[in-house]
Structure formats: C-alpha cells, structure tokens
Write an enzyme that holds these catalytic residues in place. Structure first.
Site, PDB file in Angstrom:
ATOM      1  N   HIS A   1       0.833  -1.194   0.000  1.00  0.00           N
ATOM      2  CA  HIS A   1       0.000   0.000   0.000  1.00  0.00           C
ATOM      3  C   HIS A   1       0.872   1.250   0.000  1.00  0.00           C
ATOM      4  O   HIS A   1       2.063   1.204   0.313  1.00  0.00           O
ATOM      5  CB  HIS A   1      -0.920   0.021   1.227  1.00  0.00           C
ATOM      6  CG  HIS A   1      -0.191  -0.007   2.529  1.00  0.00           C
ATOM      7  ND1 HIS A   1       0.295  -1.177   3.091  1.00  0.00           N
ATOM      8  CD2 HIS A   1       0.153   0.985   3.399  1.00  0.00           C
ATOM      9  CE1 HIS A   1       0.895  -0.901   4.240  1.00  0.00           C
ATOM     10  NE2 HIS A   1       0.825   0.400   4.453  1.00  0.00           N
TER      11      HIS A   1
ATOM     12  N   ARG B   1       9.923  -1.666   2.264  1.00  0.00           N
ATOM     13  CA  ARG B   1       9.576  -0.693   1.230  1.00  0.00           C
ATOM     14  C   ARG B   1       9.772  -1.272  -0.166  1.00  0.00           C
ATOM     15  O   ARG B   1      10.646  -2.114  -0.384  1.00  0.00           O
ATOM     16  CB  ARG B   1      10.397   0.582   1.402  1.00  0.00           C
ATOM     17  CG  ARG B   1      10.080   1.316   2.700  1.00  0.00           C
ATOM     18  CD  ARG B   1      10.916   2.569   2.880  1.00  0.00           C
ATOM     19  NE  ARG B   1      10.515   3.269   4.097  1.00  0.00           N
ATOM     20  CZ  ARG B   1      10.989   2.985   5.308  1.00  0.00           C
ATOM     21  NH1 ARG B   1      11.897   2.025   5.446  1.00  0.00           N
ATOM     22  NH2 ARG B   1      10.569   3.648   6.367  1.00  0.00           N
TER      23      ARG B   1
END
Length: 437
Positions: free
Chosen positions: A283, A302
C-alpha cells in the site's frame, strides 16, 4: 486514571503544512507536519503533561516501563507483556508515502532474530526489522477525500489497464510497441503478478537504463497523452490511475513504483470510511488526513517511491500477491448511534469514533462530577484494557469508575483500564483507541 499526554508532529517531507494544525486548532508552523504519534513507541513516545501524576515519568514509555501493571492492567500485561500494543496517529499526507508492506508476527520475529545474529545495528539504514512485532494497521479518513493505493488489483482489471495503454500507444504520434511487451509477457506467464513485481523492482532500481526504465518512461508519456486526449473530450477508462502515474512521476521520476501503481487498487475514501491493512498488503497513502491505528512496531518493507532502503528479496517474501477488492473495514456490529467501532478482530487494537450533536452544551462540570450529573447526550464504552482518547472537535466530559476529565479539541489522554465503563458527555468528536475486544 486519566493521564494527559501530548506530542509534536513528525516533520516528514510528505506531510501537510496545515492539516493537523487545522484539525486540532493550533496555529500552523509553516513546516511539514506529517504524523502526530500518541503512544509509547520508542520512536516518538507521547509526553506526559503532568509527570507528578505518574511518579515523575516524563513520557508514556517511561511510565509503562516503571509501572506496567498500573498503566496497562494485568490482563494487557499477560497478553502483550510490559508494552502498549498499539500506536495511535494522526496522518496528514500532502504527497505520496512509499510503497510498503508489513510482516506477520512470525516473519517479524524471524527477521529480527536473523538481523540481530548478523550484527546489524538497530538504526542501520539497511535494516528491515527493528523489533520482533507485526504491524497491521487501519486508517479512517477525516478529510473529504483520502487517496491511497492498496493491495493487488483483480487480474481482469490489470488486463484492462494494459489494453488501454496499448490503445493509447497506438494512437500516439510515435508508437513504441515494444515498451509494454516485457511487462505484459510476465503478467501472462507462470509467475504472473509476482514475476512482474520482481522484475520491476529488481531490474528497475538502477533507474537509467534497460527495459524497466524504458517501460516507466513510456507509461508516464502515455499517461500524459491520456490527459491531453481527455482535455479534448475523449473518454479515458482509467483516468484516475493515469493521473496517479503523472503525480508519482513528478515526485519520484524514473521510479519503478510508478508502473507498479497500475497493478494496485486505487482507492478514494470519503470521510469516515476505513481501510484495514493486514500483513503482506502492499500500500501507499497518496494524500489526505486520517486517523491511523496500528500495532506498535517499526517494521516496514519498502518497495518504491522512496530514497530509503529497498530489500527486494525480503519484500517479495512478505508480500501477499493474492488479487482482490479494496480491503474496506466496515463498522463493527457493536456500533450504535453516535458510536462507530472499527474492529479488525485482532487483539492488538480497535478504534472507536464517538460523535455527539453540536446542540449539546460542552460539559463545564468539575472533573470529579459524578456520572449521573453529566449533561446529555451520553455515549458509553466499556474498557477491556488501556486506551487513548483524542478529541478532534468540540469537547467532552469523560467519566470512568474512579475519576473523570474534561477533554477539549486538540487534547488527548491516556486511560488506565481500571476506569471500566467510560461515559462521554458533550458535543463534538473523539476517537478512542484501545486493545481488541
């Protein structure tokens, strides 16, 4: 016990310069204010307004460490240890956050032990696991629109986007038929979306050569062409997605996350709508103001749209590639008029939004006023563990079994579980974060 707490906003570059100040009613500093943390996380523990109330502890983390039974209650200590299991935040994004995912509890424990054994310092920039805990999270929109990318799109939706890119390419003055081939072949192959993501992130980190760089450049150009056609009245089926591509390219030129965004659900929450992001969900929040509640962890894997460390192997091991709809979190069946419960059915946390009409007078009684004397309307909620209340509008008198407190806009308070059933009286809006029921 009601213990007043406060904190200073985190000045991350993507933060809004006005949203948090506007919500809480203080003058804007003119600098980015991205997140306000209310909890005991070591990264930015809340400050205790009156240390004398809790034996001199200056922060919520200090007090919990010194007296966990008093602060958290025996049930919470038995379930979670001597730590507050949740972290409440106000998040205000004026620009995109990084694409990211969070590990499960098992993945977090294994990764934390593995990096400890390798001798990586906890503050090393290449470290993935800074603690041994998972980090599921929910966010409730406070702005009229809250924009986000969340989870992988259904396969047929991805195919439709690819078809529209092909059509845009064919309609352009200088078609580049081969630019989309490598992505499309991977999406159609055995590995599907996982193979495509692996290729985008692994081969695209250089950013200046190769197939991924060509693909990113071409997709951005096609998104710009789509905007040009739309200005002339043409219908663009994925106009919002292509606008997102243009926005991400402006912030992170050449980043493979620009193309990856087209494989993800693009969501616009309206005020009061919520997302729940379990382990493995990729997300990125794009813009808007919201209340965020998460397990108290700092474990982030990440995947782009960031200058920070990206560990492709570890991210791929954590990601859930299952395509599906947007994971909206609907209010719990325990919600009643004036009380909305966001309960993802995990033990770490749940969020309660309490609203009362503006026609009710703000409680002006002394903090020791007994519950029967409270003005209407009344809202009640029974605690099963520690809680944090944050008032975002108006004001309330909050009464528990042992004491009470006047809570006004912009103020927050930590509540020990021995207060039992809380009664809220006043006008406005307050959010209550507590452990899962």
């Amino acid at each position: 016990m009601f213990v007043g707490i406060t904190n200073s906003p985190r000045p991350y570059a993507w933060g809004s310069t006005t949203a948090i100040a506007g919500l809480l009613g203080y003058p804007a500093s003119g600098e980015p204010e991205a997140e306000l943390w209310l909890g005991a996380h070591a990264g930015a523990p809340a400050t205790i307004i009156d240390p004398a109330q809790v034996g001199g502890a200056l922060t919520l983390a200090d007090w919990i460490a010194a007296d966990p039974e008093q602060a958290l209650g025996s049930n919470a200590v038995a379930s979670f240890g001597a730590r507050l299991p949740f972290l409440l935040k106000i998040l205000a994004a004026a620009g995109p956050l990084s694409l990211q995912a969070h590990p499960s509890m098992r993945q977090a424990r294994d990764g934390f032990d593995r990096e400890n054994a390798a001798g990586l310092p906890l503050d090393a920039p290449e470290r993935n696991y800074r603690d041994a805990f998972h980090k599921p999270e929910l966010i409730v929109a406070l702005s009229e629109r809250f924009e986000a990318l969340c989870g992988f799109r259904p396969r047929d939706s991805v195919a439709q986007i690819m078809a529209e890119l092909r059509a845009l390419d064919a309609a352009s003055d200088t078609p580049q038929v081969g630019a989309l081939d490598a992505l499309e072949s991977r999406l159609a192959g055995v590995g599907g979306v996982q193979a495509a993501v692996d290729w985008l992130l692994r081969d695209g980190r250089g950013g200046d050569s190769g197939e991924v760089a060509w693909l990113v450049e071409r997709v951005v150009a096609l998104a710009e062409h789509a905007a040009y056609l739309a200005e002339g009245g043409a219908h663009i089926g994925f106009a919002v997605e292509f606008e997102t591509v243009r926005s991400l390219a402006a912030s992170y030129p050449g980043d493979p996350g620009i193309v990856l965004s087209l494989l993800l659900n693009r969501i616009s929450l309206t005020r009061g709508e919520a997302l729940y992001l379990p382990a493995g969900n990729i997300h990125a929040y794009l813009s808007g103001l919201g209340i965020e509640l998460m397990a108290a962890s700092d474990n982030v894997l990440r995947g782009g749209l960031t200058p920070k460390h990206v560990d492709v192997d570890e991210l791929l091991a954590v990601l859930d590639f299952t395509p599906g709809p947007v994971p909206l979190l609907m209010p719990s069946s325990r919600s009643t008029p004036g009380v909305t419960v966001y309960a993802p059915e995990i033990p770490d946390f749940e969020l309660i939004q309490i609203e009362a009409g503006t026609d009710a007078a703000l409680a002006a009684a002394a903090p020791a006023a007994p519950a029967p004397a409270l003005p209407v309307p009344l809202r009640q909620f029974a605690l099963t563990g520690p809680a944090i209340a944050l008032c975002t509008a108006g004001g309330f008198l909050v009464a528990g079994a042992a004491s009470s407190v006047v809570l006004k806009r912009g103020e927050s308070v930590f509540i020990t579980p021995d207060e039992g059933t809380l009664t809220f009286a006043g006008a406005g809006e307050v959010f209550l974060a507590t452990v899962g029921n």
